[in-house]
Scaffold this active site. Structure first.
Site, PDB file in Angstrom:
ATOM      1  CE  LYS A 112      -4.463  -1.303   1.979  1.00  9.02           C
ATOM      2  NZ  LYS A 112      -5.429  -0.984   3.055  1.00  9.02           N
ATOM      3  CE  LYS A 192      -7.435  -8.770  -2.167  1.00  9.70           C
ATOM      4  NZ  LYS A 192      -7.252  -8.514  -0.764  1.00  9.70           N
ATOM      5  CE  LYS A 195     -15.465   1.185  -5.534  1.00  7.84           C
ATOM      6  NZ  LYS A 195     -16.000   2.296  -4.769  1.00  7.84           N
TER       7      LYS A 195
END
Ligand code: TRP
Length: 331
Positions: A112, A192, A195
């Protein structure tokens, strides 16, 4: 006493079928025999840049999605994380029991943080807040997707350290994995389903039929000639089929694949039909809730007050064990 289950879900605004099959199906099933607490984790959502104008609507929409999927507020507690301030209080205590080195090894943080221009301390600390979410309620079972296993291992380490230093209080946390391994993006089955990758990369549970059909129709299947192994895109379609179709249809198409007679158009039609068949009743319930968002707000209010009651009681004991808080100064 019933075992306590806790799980958190991010208010992304739209639940996708990866969330649904990976975690929410288990949330619903576990309500039958366990004492379940489910939280929409808005404090986790703000670890990356967010817009305060849209966050409340996303929270409310996720709550309505969860209710439409079968979360039953009579049996489970559904609430918003920031409505119970004890989560962040416990997170601070846990910060002091977490090693910097352990946090630095979290792979989700590494992934992230690469996508962020501004990497907040909150993003680094995210797994500590997650440990606090679970342990604040002394929950021992946590339904999650497999990408959360490392975070749960950290929660176990934190609980052990606390118990060893200040007295046995927290249970051993165990994951409950769904039968569904993770779903991949239809447009890029090497990644994966998510969104944050963009609209093409997920299928929303409440998405209109035409758009779901389109995403399945254009899903990536084989790139290049067909090899020995099923390609990730085809495997992903078979997985969705397995999760939503009856087992006869699945077996039939699987055999056709093995025999080399399966046309992917046929596979895709079957996937779209069975998935939509499964989603239609959820979508109908969701439309009803949309007309009555006031009732969703009430569910969250009631959930927060029930969660707070447990949290306040446990926090009192945790402060006492730690030697902090006003009670600790009483003679
Ligand atoms: N990190 C989890 C996810 O992204 C969400 C989460 C927050 C969570 N707190 C939790 C999951 C506590 C389980 C238990 O999916």
């Amino acid at each position: 006493m019933k075992e306590r289950v806790f799980s958190g879900i991010q208010p992304t605004g739209e639940m996708h079928i990866g969330n649904y099959f990976g975690a929410v199906v288990n949330y619903v099933r576990l309500q039958e025999q366990h004492d379940c607490i489910y939280s929409i984790v808005d404090y986790h959502a703000i670890t990356v840049e967010h817009d305060p104008k849209f966050l409340p609507a996303k929270v409310l929409s996720m709550a309505a999605d969860l209710l439409a999927c079968g979360i039953d507020p009579k049996r489970a507690i559904l609430f918003v994380q920031s409505h119970v301030p004890e989560h962040t209080e416990l997170a601070w205590i846990f910060n002091c029991l977490t090693s910097f080195g352990d946090l630095g090894r979290m792979t989700q943080f590494k992934d992230k943080s690469e996508q962020q221009e501004f990497v907040s301390a909150g993003l680094f600390d995210y797994p500590v807040l997650q440990a606090a979410d679970i342990l604040l309620y002394r929950a021992s079972k946590v339904p999650v997707g497999e990408d959360q296993l490392q975070h749960l291992e950290l929660a176990r380490r934190i609980a052990r350290r606390f118990n060893g230093r200040f007295g046995e209080f927290f249970p051993e946390v165990e994951p409950i994995l769904s039968e569904a391994p993770r779903l991949m993006s239809p447009a890029d089955p090497g990644q994966k389903m998510s969104k944050s990758l963009g609209d093409k990369h997920y299928i929303g549970v409440m998405e209109p039929e035409a758009s779901i059909r389109e995403k399945i129709k254009t899903a990536v299947t084989d790139v290049g000639p067909r090899g020995e192994q099923m390609s990730p895109g085809v495997a992903n379609l078979f997985l969705i089929l397995k999760l939503s179709a009856d087992s006869k249809l699945y077996a039939e198409l699987e055999q056709a694949y093995q025999a080399g007679t399966l046309r992917y158009v046929r596979l895709k039609e079957a996937v779209a039909e069975s998935l939509l068949g499964m989603l239609r009743p959820l979508q109908a319930r969701r439309r009803e809730l949309e007309k009555d968002l006031g009732s969703v707000r009430l569910v969250l209010e009631d959930g927060a007050s029930r969660a707070r009651e447990i949290a306040q009681q446990n926090m009192k004991e945790i402060r006492r064990l730690m030697g902090v808080g006003p009670e600790s100064l009483k003679a």
